[in-house]
Design an enzyme around this catalytic site. Sequence first.
Site, PDB file in Angstrom:
ATOM      1  N   SER A 185       0.828  -1.206   0.000  1.00 24.41           N
ATOM      2  CA  SER A 185       0.000   0.000   0.000  1.00 24.41           C
ATOM      3  C   SER A 185       0.864   1.258   0.000  1.00 24.41           C
ATOM      4  O   SER A 185       1.999   1.262   0.470  1.00 24.41           O
ATOM      5  CB  SER A 185      -0.903   0.020   1.235  1.00 24.41           C
ATOM      6  OG  SER A 185      -1.639  -1.185   1.328  1.00 24.41           O
TER       7      SER A 185
HETATM    8  N1  SAH Z   1      -1.112  -4.487   3.897  1.00 20.12           N
HETATM    9  C1  SAH Z   1      -0.411  -4.913   2.704  1.00 20.12           C
HETATM   10  C2  SAH Z   1      -1.225  -4.646   1.466  1.00 20.12           C
HETATM   11  C3  SAH Z   1      -1.308  -5.871   0.667  1.00 20.12           C
HETATM   12  S1  SAH Z   1      -2.454  -5.871  -0.683  1.00 20.12           S
HETATM   13  C4  SAH Z   1       0.953  -4.256   2.629  1.00 20.12           C
HETATM   14  O1  SAH Z   1       1.202  -3.302   3.374  1.00 20.12           O
HETATM   15  O2  SAH Z   1       1.792  -4.735   1.858  1.00 20.12           O
HETATM   16  C5  SAH Z   1      -3.754  -6.875  -0.026  1.00 20.12           C
HETATM   17  C6  SAH Z   1      -3.410  -8.277   0.362  1.00 20.12           C
HETATM   18  O3  SAH Z   1      -4.640  -8.907   0.744  1.00 20.12           O
HETATM   19  C7  SAH Z   1      -2.837  -9.145  -0.754  1.00 20.12           C
HETATM   20  O4  SAH Z   1      -1.625  -9.676  -0.331  1.00 20.12           O
HETATM   21  C8  SAH Z   1      -3.886 -10.240  -0.961  1.00 20.12           C
HETATM   22  O5  SAH Z   1      -3.341 -11.508  -1.277  1.00 20.12           O
HETATM   23  C9  SAH Z   1      -4.560 -10.262   0.398  1.00 20.12           C
HETATM   24  N2  SAH Z   1      -5.904 -10.851   0.409  1.00 20.12           N
HETATM   25  C10 SAH Z   1      -6.886 -10.746  -0.520  1.00 20.12           C
HETATM   26  N3  SAH Z   1      -7.973 -11.453  -0.153  1.00 20.12           N
HETATM   27  C11 SAH Z   1      -7.677 -12.013   1.061  1.00 20.12           C
HETATM   28  C12 SAH Z   1      -8.399 -12.862   1.971  1.00 20.12           C
HETATM   29  N4  SAH Z   1      -9.647 -13.273   1.739  1.00 20.12           N
HETATM   30  N5  SAH Z   1      -7.776 -13.227   3.112  1.00 20.12           N
HETATM   31  C13 SAH Z   1      -6.519 -12.837   3.389  1.00 20.12           C
HETATM   32  N6  SAH Z   1      -5.789 -12.048   2.567  1.00 20.12           N
HETATM   33  C14 SAH Z   1      -6.355 -11.630   1.418  1.00 20.12           C
END
Ligand code: SAH
Length: 222
Positions: free
Chosen positions: A70
């Site tokens: 993010s």
């Molecule tokens: N907070 C993270 C942002 C990652 S993007 C950072 O700072 O890097 C969002 C993430 O949510 C992705 O890695 C994706 O695989 C995950 N995601 C999507 N659906 C999900 C679910 N149902 N359960 C757990 N993780 C999920």
Amino acid sequence: MGTFDLSGIGMTSQRTRDRLVKRLADNGIDHDEVLTAVASVPRHIFIDEALAHRAYEDTALPIGHGQTISQPFIVALMTQSLLNRPRPRVLEVGTGSGYQTAVLASLPMLVEKVYTIERIDLLIERAQERLRAMRCGNVRFKHGDGYQGWPKESPFDGILVTAAPRSVPDALLDQLAMGGRMVVPVGDGSVQELKVYDRNRAGFDVETVEYVRFVPLLKGVR
Ligand code: SAH
């Protein structure tokens, strides 16, 4: 790859990070502890080496598997929205790179323990290594589907969701403590509403704080 550059030279220096923090403050982040946490977390170790020189730009970057780390402004905004008061036990859904996890875990007076769930096994393994390298001991990781939350560890004082569901999963609302707060991007278009849910005796108060772009919250694990 098991090593990370924590030495703080060149683009990884404290000065570069301090410039990012100043920019966040100029853009309206006014929570001192959150700014201190962003200043302390080495974002470059959460990004592939080829892109690490861009770690302290205020932008989202790819982390593989079609996912992104993010944008720092959004991480700071979500964290400050969650922490209008101390939230000792926080659940994060969507570990991704682990950067948001590390920021949450670096707020000792406000957050005691972070529980984080990710559906892609390779991402959560890597995130776990990074937090270990940072010596973050107050995080628990789970490879699983965030739609289910983490019932065994519930209730949570705070829940922060970093991928967008079309509507907020009931399981997550159920796992919020009385007085608890959830910060979650909601919507199925390319732009979603960042919403804050406050649980009270009557149910939930809901407020929209910003318009954001997140990857979708997907069902099942990989
Ligand atoms: N907070 C993270 C942002 C990652 S993007 C950072 O700072 O890097 C969002 C993430 O949510 C992705 O890695 C994706 O695989 C995950 N995601 C999507 N659906 C999900 C679910 N149902 N359960 C757990 N993780 C999920």
